[in-house]
Design a protein around this motif. Sequence first.
Motif, PDB file in Angstrom:
ATOM      1  N   TYR A 246       0.664  -1.271   0.015  1.00  0.00           N
ATOM      2  CA  TYR A 246       0.301  -0.151   0.543  1.00  0.00           C
ATOM      3  C   TYR A 246       1.067   0.992  -0.166  1.00  0.00           C
ATOM      4  O   TYR A 246       0.636   2.341  -0.408  1.00  0.00           O
ATOM      5  CB  TYR A 246      -0.749   0.123   1.020  1.00  0.00           C
ATOM      6  N   THR A 258      -5.588   0.561  -3.251  1.00  0.00           N
ATOM      7  CA  THR A 258      -5.676   1.580  -1.989  1.00  0.00           C
ATOM      8  C   THR A 258      -7.994   0.368  -1.721  1.00  0.00           C
ATOM      9  O   THR A 258      -8.093  -0.337  -2.536  1.00  0.00           O
ATOM     10  CB  THR A 258      -7.089   2.765  -2.362  1.00  0.00           C
ATOM     11  N   SER A 259      -7.890   0.936  -0.361  1.00  0.00           N
ATOM     12  CA  SER A 259      -9.002  -0.167   0.343  1.00  0.00           C
ATOM     13  C   SER A 259     -10.471  -0.032  -0.566  1.00  0.00           C
ATOM     14  O   SER A 259     -11.480  -0.918   0.062  1.00  0.00           O
ATOM     15  CB  SER A 259      -9.169   0.381   1.880  1.00  0.00           C
ATOM     16  N   ARG A 260     -10.632   0.925  -0.544  1.00  0.00           N
ATOM     17  CA  ARG A 260     -11.918   1.612  -1.659  1.00  0.00           C
ATOM     18  C   ARG A 260     -12.859   1.428  -0.197  1.00  0.00           C
ATOM     19  O   ARG A 260     -14.325   1.258  -0.949  1.00  0.00           O
ATOM     20  CB  ARG A 260     -12.577   0.802  -2.308  1.00  0.00           C
ATOM     21  N   ASN A 366      -7.920   8.833  -5.025  1.00  0.00           N
ATOM     22  CA  ASN A 366      -7.406   9.605  -4.440  1.00  0.00           C
ATOM     23  C   ASN A 366      -6.065  10.798  -5.497  1.00  0.00           C
ATOM     24  O   ASN A 366      -6.275  11.947  -5.704  1.00  0.00           O
ATOM     25  CB  ASN A 366      -6.620   9.680  -2.890  1.00  0.00           C
ATOM     26  N   ASP A 397     -18.523   8.883  -1.547  1.00  0.00           N
ATOM     27  CA  ASP A 397     -18.937   8.729  -0.430  1.00  0.00           C
ATOM     28  C   ASP A 397     -18.617  10.067   0.026  1.00  0.00           C
ATOM     29  O   ASP A 397     -17.819  10.627   0.506  1.00  0.00           O
ATOM     30  CB  ASP A 397     -17.064   8.323  -0.348  1.00  0.00           C
ATOM     31  N   ASN A 406     -10.450  18.799   1.454  1.00  0.00           N
ATOM     32  CA  ASN A 406      -9.346  18.606   0.694  1.00  0.00           C
ATOM     33  C   ASN A 406      -9.716  19.293  -0.346  1.00  0.00           C
ATOM     34  O   ASN A 406      -8.373  19.602  -1.093  1.00  0.00           O
ATOM     35  CB  ASN A 406      -9.235  17.098   0.110  1.00  0.00           C
TER      36      ASN A 406
HETATM   37  P1  FAD Z   1      -7.404   4.712   1.116  1.00  0.00           P
HETATM   38  O1  FAD Z   1      -6.571   4.733   0.672  1.00  0.00           O
HETATM   39  O2  FAD Z   1      -7.392   3.117   1.724  1.00  0.00           O
HETATM   40  O3  FAD Z   1      -7.607   5.397   2.557  1.00  0.00           O
HETATM   41  C1  FAD Z   1      -8.678   4.558   3.890  1.00  0.00           C
HETATM   42  C2  FAD Z   1      -9.249   5.179   4.177  1.00  0.00           C
HETATM   43  O4  FAD Z   1      -8.713   6.698   4.681  1.00  0.00           O
HETATM   44  C3  FAD Z   1      -9.954   6.370   3.016  1.00  0.00           C
HETATM   45  O5  FAD Z   1     -11.677   5.280   3.076  1.00  0.00           O
HETATM   46  C4  FAD Z   1     -11.050   7.403   3.704  1.00  0.00           C
HETATM   47  O6  FAD Z   1     -12.072   7.152   4.955  1.00  0.00           O
HETATM   48  C5  FAD Z   1      -9.649   7.625   4.576  1.00  0.00           C
HETATM   49  N1  FAD Z   1      -9.391   8.719   3.628  1.00  0.00           N
HETATM   50  C6  FAD Z   1      -7.488   8.761   2.949  1.00  0.00           C
HETATM   51  N2  FAD Z   1      -7.475   9.810   2.471  1.00  0.00           N
HETATM   52  C7  FAD Z   1      -8.089  10.794   2.719  1.00  0.00           C
HETATM   53  C8  FAD Z   1      -8.096  12.101   2.920  1.00  0.00           C
HETATM   54  N3  FAD Z   1      -7.186  12.928   2.031  1.00  0.00           N
HETATM   55  N4  FAD Z   1      -8.460  12.402   3.828  1.00  0.00           N
HETATM   56  C9  FAD Z   1      -9.662  12.012   4.548  1.00  0.00           C
HETATM   57  N5  FAD Z   1      -9.695  10.815   4.657  1.00  0.00           N
HETATM   58  C10 FAD Z   1      -8.784  10.152   4.012  1.00  0.00           C
HETATM   59  N6  FAD Z   1     -12.549  11.555   0.667  1.00  0.00           N
HETATM   60  C11 FAD Z   1     -13.716  11.059   1.204  1.00  0.00           C
HETATM   61  O7  FAD Z   1     -14.407   9.807   2.079  1.00  0.00           O
HETATM   62  N7  FAD Z   1     -14.497  11.605   0.968  1.00  0.00           N
HETATM   63  C12 FAD Z   1     -15.177  12.980   0.170  1.00  0.00           C
HETATM   64  O8  FAD Z   1     -15.983  13.611  -0.279  1.00  0.00           O
HETATM   65  C13 FAD Z   1     -13.603  14.059  -0.208  1.00  0.00           C
HETATM   66  N8  FAD Z   1     -13.893  14.490  -1.038  1.00  0.00           N
HETATM   67  C14 FAD Z   1     -12.036  14.464  -1.147  1.00  0.00           C
HETATM   68  C15 FAD Z   1     -11.801  15.871  -2.635  1.00  0.00           C
HETATM   69  C16 FAD Z   1     -10.602  16.128  -3.157  1.00  0.00           C
HETATM   70  C17 FAD Z   1     -10.275  16.584  -3.756  1.00  0.00           C
HETATM   71  C18 FAD Z   1      -9.291  15.297  -2.420  1.00  0.00           C
HETATM   72  C19 FAD Z   1      -8.218  15.250  -2.903  1.00  0.00           C
HETATM   73  C20 FAD Z   1      -9.673  14.111  -1.164  1.00  0.00           C
HETATM   74  C21 FAD Z   1     -10.997  13.636  -1.128  1.00  0.00           C
HETATM   75  N9  FAD Z   1     -11.651  12.434  -0.483  1.00  0.00           N
HETATM   76  C22 FAD Z   1     -12.342  12.526   0.549  1.00  0.00           C
HETATM   77  C23 FAD Z   1      -9.962  12.111   0.137  1.00  0.00           C
HETATM   78  C24 FAD Z   1      -9.720  10.372   0.073  1.00  0.00           C
HETATM   79  O9  FAD Z   1      -9.877  11.096  -1.731  1.00  0.00           O
HETATM   80  C25 FAD Z   1     -10.482   9.289  -0.202  1.00  0.00           C
HETATM   81  O10 FAD Z   1     -11.234   9.094   0.800  1.00  0.00           O
HETATM   82  C26 FAD Z   1      -9.953   7.880  -1.134  1.00  0.00           C
HETATM   83  O11 FAD Z   1      -9.607   8.040  -1.918  1.00  0.00           O
HETATM   84  C27 FAD Z   1     -10.595   7.005  -0.626  1.00  0.00           C
HETATM   85  O12 FAD Z   1     -10.627   6.214  -0.823  1.00  0.00           O
HETATM   86  P2  FAD Z   1     -10.204   4.406  -0.740  1.00  0.00           P
HETATM   87  O13 FAD Z   1     -11.080   4.230   0.038  1.00  0.00           O
HETATM   88  O14 FAD Z   1      -9.199   3.146  -1.284  1.00  0.00           O
HETATM   89  O15 FAD Z   1      -8.520   5.357  -0.015  1.00  0.00           O
END
Ligand code: FAD
Length: 495
Positions: A246, A258-260, A366, A397, A406
């Motif tokens: 990761y 990533t986990s989604r 992300n 989400d 963000n």
């Molecule tokens: P993983 O990489 O598997 O991460 C695990 C968890 O960590 C995520 O599910 C999430 O809950 C949290 N996480 C990871 N990165 C971030 C981050 N930068 N900020 C906050 N939490 C994070 N995330 C949302 O959940 N809702 C949104 O509305 C949202 N809007 C975004 C807008 C922008 C412009 C950007 C740059 C990022 C945003 N994110 C948002 C953060 C992030 O992009 C997503 O949480 C992430 O892509 C989710 O994919 P994942 O579950 O595979 O993440």
Amino acid sequence: MPRSSPPPTSPAETPCATAPVIVWFRDDLRLADNPALSHAVASGRPVLCLFVHDPGHAFARALGGAAQWWLDGALRALRADLVRVGAVLHVARGDAATLVPQLVAQAGAAEIVWNRRYDPVGRETDTAIKAVVKEAGVAAHSFAAGVLHEPWTVRTRTGDAFRVYTAWWRAARAMGEPLPPLPAPAQVPAAPPPAAWAEQCVGIDALGLCPVAPDWAGGLRAAWQPGEARARERLHGFVHDGLAGYGDARDRPDLPATSRLSPDLRFGHVSPRQVWHEAVAAVRGGDGAGEQDLGKFLSELGWRDFAVSLLYAQPELVSGNFRTEFDAMPWRDDTDDLRAWQQGRTGYPIVDAGMRQLWHTGWMHNRVRMIVASFLTKHLLMDWRVGEAWFRDTLVDADIASNVINWQWVAGCGVDAAPYFRVFNPVLQAQKFDPDGAYVRKWVPELAPLPTSCIHTPWTCDPAIRRRVAYPSPIVDLQGGRARALAAWKGLSGA
Ligand code: FAD
């Protein structure tokens, strides 16, 4: 039915033992690690499970279309899960501040319980409801379930909120492991619904959460299945098969790295504590991933809490710039450019791939979220709030705190943000993080025939090949857009 005397502390003490306890579900649509539900079951009282769809709530903004679609599936899954343990989900619609006290009174409830939310409107509503029902002699209790650490618990030595993520994370880590998650109750003793609820509780269909004409949700249905069972599978699959690597691969949109779990966390199908402990257990159990992967993953999870804590400390950030000099930014208002960005027709393949992935699946990687947000706020010089609104409507989400924090971070006007002058170059980003062009080929299929050497720069392709591809020319010149953004930024006092 207001109650004139205070409620009993234990059902055994009183003839009112059959007075029900109401569990008010909100962003915690799960049975496991649900402290409010566990408390209700442990009380020995019959339980009424309630969900109130309050279209006006989400920070006085309607829930976006994709999130509404998710909510529909989430409620259906929760209803089925509750049936399996003997309970019923009652679904009402309306202004929660008025409706919840009414439903409590109609049920002759002894107690109402819920898991806390932290956004300003949610907090205000919950405080008001607590006061009203307590005034009527009904107990109201709330629990921590949606974050690793509640916002007011991670503070600087002087008691202030942190403004820098690394310092916040250090302080959060120093607090030790989050509490271990609670098991799901094996049985939930259902109370018979009060007759008066029949009028208020309209059911899931009546909420009309899914799009009908046109039905644009086909891509969402193909990509996701909302609900606790699927979320637990996703979590299990990720920590055992996806967490290894990761740390290195999480920035690669072309890999399933990533986990989604973000929509599952948003709607509370899993709690962050469950995610934390399951990831730790998998790594310590020798499941392939190392401490470095684990540390990176937990710190990403930490960003979610950090966003909540920032908005808790400064609710005005939901629409106001943290760095107020950005209030004078001469943002452009250009409908054609905005439409091209929204529809994935900017002529920059990685931007278009991201925006199309978002439209089709309600989710975007992300790294690509950062690229498209930077492109909008810098190369197109458009207000981050315009992009935030589009994400809010199209992300499954979509979460107030994570989205706003963000967006401000990328736009350079936020807390602990990258400086505005650091403008992402979408071509260099694409070449680095989608090196073979697989992500672009998937989401912009008209570019699939291009050789990898020009997949991210179709304008440099051999004209004979280029002519066979129906794809727009870039809507902005990268150098020109960057220079315009920097000039606007330099014009701000304090920049
Ligand atoms: P993983 O990489 O598997 O991460 C695990 C968890 O960590 C995520 O599910 C999430 O809950 C949290 N996480 C990871 N990165 C971030 C981050 N930068 N900020 C906050 N939490 C994070 N995330 C949302 O959940 N809702 C949104 O509305 C949202 N809007 C975004 C807008 C922008 C412009 C950007 C740059 C990022 C945003 N994110 C948002 C953060 C992030 O992009 C997503 O949480 C992430 O892509 C989710 O994919 P994942 O579950 O595979 O993440």
